[in-house]
Design an enzyme around this catalytic site. Structure first.
Site, mmCIF file in Angstrom:
data_model
loop_
_atom_site.group_PDB
_atom_site.id
_atom_site.type_symbol
_atom_site.label_atom_id
_atom_site.label_comp_id
_atom_site.label_asym_id
_atom_site.label_seq_id
_atom_site.Cartn_x
_atom_site.Cartn_y
_atom_site.Cartn_z
ATOM 1 N N HIS A 65 -10.253 -2.406 5.627
ATOM 2 C CA HIS A 65 -9.836 -1.737 6.869
ATOM 3 C C HIS A 65 -10.564 -0.405 7.064
ATOM 4 C CE1 HIS A 65 -7.644 0.122 3.678
ATOM 5 N NE2 HIS A 65 -7.277 1.106 4.481
ATOM 6 N N ASP A 66 -11.350 0.009 6.075
ATOM 7 C CA ASP A 66 -12.031 1.305 6.170
ATOM 8 C C ASP A 66 -13.521 1.190 6.441
ATOM 9 O OD1 ASP A 66 -9.793 2.857 5.773
ATOM 10 O OD2 ASP A 66 -10.013 2.910 3.604
ATOM 11 N N ASP B 61 0.862 -1.173 0.000
ATOM 12 C CA ASP B 61 0.000 0.000 0.000
ATOM 13 C C ASP B 61 0.905 1.231 0.000
ATOM 14 O OD1 ASP B 61 -2.213 1.666 0.441
ATOM 15 O OD2 ASP B 61 -3.139 0.166 1.750
ATOM 16 N N ASP C 155 -3.042 4.516 -2.675
ATOM 17 C CA ASP C 155 -4.019 5.163 -1.811
ATOM 18 C C ASP C 155 -4.597 6.418 -2.493
ATOM 19 O OD1 ASP C 155 -5.028 5.137 1.005
ATOM 20 O OD2 ASP C 155 -4.128 7.134 1.036
ATOM 21 N N GLU D 88 -6.992 2.926 -5.432
ATOM 22 C CA GLU D 88 -8.166 3.304 -4.658
ATOM 23 C C GLU D 88 -8.677 4.616 -5.235
ATOM 24 O OE1 GLU D 88 -9.680 4.357 -0.170
ATOM 25 O OE2 GLU D 88 -7.774 5.119 -0.894
HETATM 26 C C1 NOJ Z 1 -7.563 5.510 2.219
HETATM 27 C C2 NOJ Z 1 -7.153 4.493 3.213
HETATM 28 O O1 NOJ Z 1 -7.712 3.251 2.884
HETATM 29 C C3 NOJ Z 1 -7.599 5.008 4.560
HETATM 30 O O2 NOJ Z 1 -7.430 4.044 5.563
HETATM 31 C C4 NOJ Z 1 -6.848 6.291 4.866
HETATM 32 O O3 NOJ Z 1 -7.345 6.846 6.057
HETATM 33 C C5 NOJ Z 1 -7.012 7.319 3.761
HETATM 34 N N1 NOJ Z 1 -6.863 6.747 2.462
HETATM 35 C C6 NOJ Z 1 -5.993 8.427 3.879
HETATM 36 O O4 NOJ Z 1 -4.719 7.964 3.552
#
Ligand code: NOJ
Length: 524
Positions: free
Chosen positions: A300-301, A83, A184, A239
């Protein structure tokens, strides 16, 4: 990264632990891993705030341990993608320390600095964690821009030297042998240089019109893609936080990102078979030949899908049905650790235990807005991403076999029977079901990379036929509470490869049933 396995017994997951668990992935049939950021970081946002792109965070081990992990993963045929956060650095990064030190410093322009407008921030842009996206710096009298926390400072990608520095970072890790990146918030790299206000609706909700998906972003992505693909056999997963699948699809394909997450499918808040079906259909309609849909329901989000979607009493059944969909529909499945054993959400009853900045920020904003502590805790839990970040549950010991000491983050309340050791030998466990599906997917090209001949829905049953290399497979998944007649297209069934309940097929598919059927011969 911090929650999978703790090798050095300090309560935090690490490369030593991951290496020790590689045979688990082999046993399960996993052939690729995506690791959340493992670089040195103050971890204000779970490592998405990198302070040194060239070093392993000491919590996760040493460079030698990382290299050994990669070597051991590759030995087992497992690829590893890293990542990488290109959009922002930690405010502790030496580049930012130089940038903030003096308005005339050569690195000042590596970040986005603006003057106040009539004593206020330069515009109304909001941080994705809440509050203004601008932080005031007393010494220089200017604001710097941060799309996320104030400790995550946006890089100015219009600056050639900053851009070059990030390309060097990519080359470093590619040369170390990683198999690609998960990039990211990659559609955030450019912001609109007019710095106009974002539109705000009557409910005070901001549309992020000028701070993502801006002109020039696709060209930049093409540059990143051609740079990374100079190295053979690398993959880039992006992402792209966007609601529109038409926008999403512009980011992937030849010379762009290899794979883009579709959050419209992955992060739907509640279970709705119509929405899921609509998204599967849409991905099929919108995507071109060189684009692949993504299939996931947890990360994870977001809260774990078993907690999000599992109506009481049928949590495991629904988890299995969704696993069937993710591992047989057309696309690239991304499984989130712990989902394969049905791990539940971690909900906090004490704000001091909450680790996630998004949750903590929601709490602070609620208190500042005059809410009671109880109300603020509810709001914080709603936003908290700790839900899906609890330690992996390996066995039923006090710390679930994750560590021998108290882990860095708490466990969910519901834990009984939800661990690898117990489920490994139960033929009907969620884990055994995932293993079976992964095995079928590996063995059958039609399931692995087949094209749809048919993709339909009848009542709450999603069903499709996929074919490849002369194989034709039909998958039927009844998510509803009402039986559905067996579709007429299934007239040529020759074999049942998987049936989660009854082992034979007759005129109906019962609620909660899933079938994978082998159909006769080549494409009709
Ligand atoms: C996306 C990531 O998946 C998330 O966990 C993060 O807080 C934000 N980008 C900022 O980097």
């Amino acid at each position: 990264m911090p929650s999978f396995a703790d090798g050095n017994k300090d309560g935090i997951g690490d490369f030593k632990g991951l290496t020790e668990k590689l045979d688990y992935f082999t046993h399960l049939g996993i052939d690729g891993l995506w690791l959340t950021p493992f670089y040195t970081s103050p971890k204000v946002d779970n490592g998405y705030d990198i302070s040194d792109y060239y070093a392993i965070d000491p919590d996760y081990g040493t460079m030698a341990e990382f290299e050994f992990f990669i070597e051991q993963a590759h030995k087992r045929g497992i690829k590893v993608i890293a990542d990488l956060v290109l959009n922002h650095t930690s405010s502790e990064h030496k580049w930012f320390k130089e940038s903030i030190s003096d308005p005339h410093h050569p690195k000042r322009d590596w970040y986005i600095w603006r003057d106040p407008v009539e004593g206020n921030p330069p515009n109304n842009w909001e941080s994705f964690f809440g509050g203004s996206a601008w932080e005031f710096n007393e010494e220089s009298g200017q604001y710097y821009y941060h799309a996320f926390a104030k400790e995550q400072v946006d890089i100015n990608w219009a600056n050639k030297e900053a851009k070059h520095a990030m390309f060097e970072v990519m080359a470093f890790w590619l040369n170390k042998g990683i198999d690609g990146f998960r990039l990211d918030v990659i559609n955030f790299l450019k912001v609109n240089d007019t710095f106009k206000n974002n539109p705000v609706d009557e409910n005070n909700q901001q549309t992020h019109l000028y701070d993502k998906d801006q002109a020039g972003i696709l060209e930049l992505i093409e540059e990143i893609s051609s740079f990374v693909h100079q190295f053979p056999d690398k993959v880039i997963v992006g992402e792209v936080g966007s609601e529109e699948i038409d926008v999403l699809s512009t980011y992937s394909g030849k010379n762009k990102l290899d794979i883009v997450f579709n959050f419209n499918l992955g992060s739907i808040p509640t279970f709705h078979v119509d929405t899921i079906f609509k998204q599967l259909r849409k991905m099929e309609d919108v995507h071109h030949e060189d684009q692949l849909p993504t299939l996931f329901f947890s990360s994870h989000d977001m809260p774990r899908h078993i907690s999000r979607f599992g109506d009481e009493g049928i949590e495991e059944e629904r988890a299995k049905l969704l696993a069937t969909l993710m591992l047989t529909a057309k696309g690239v499945p991304f499984l989130y650790y712990g989902d394969e054993i049905g791990m539940r959400d971690l909900v906090h009853h004490d704000i001091s235990l909450m680790k996630d900045i998004q949750g903590v920020t929601a709490y602070d904003l609620a208190i500042a807005a005059g809410k009671s502590k109880e109300e603020a805790l509810v709001m914080a839990n709603e936003k908290s991403r700790d839900k899906s970040r609890s330690p992996m549950q390996w066995d039923n010991s006090e710390y679930s076999g994750f560590s021998t000491v108290k882990p860095w983050i708490a466990f969910p309340e519901i834990r009984e029977g939800i661990n690898v050791k117990e489920q490994l030998n139960q033929f009907d466990s969620v884990l055994s079901y995932y293993k079976k599906l992964l095995e079928l997917r590996r063995m059958h090209p039609a399931l692995h990379h087949g094209e749809y001949e048919l993709l339909e829905k009848n009542g709450d049953m999603i069903y499709f036929i996929k074919s490849a290399k002369g194989e034709r497979m039909m998958v039927l998944i009844n998510f509803g509470e009402i039986e559905v007649p067996f579709p007429s297209e299934a007239h040529s069934v020759t074999d049942i490869l998987l049936a989660n309940k009854r082992k034979n097929v007759d005129g109906t598919i019962q609620p909660g049933e899933a079938f994978i059927l082998y159909l006769e011969g080549d494409k009709a």
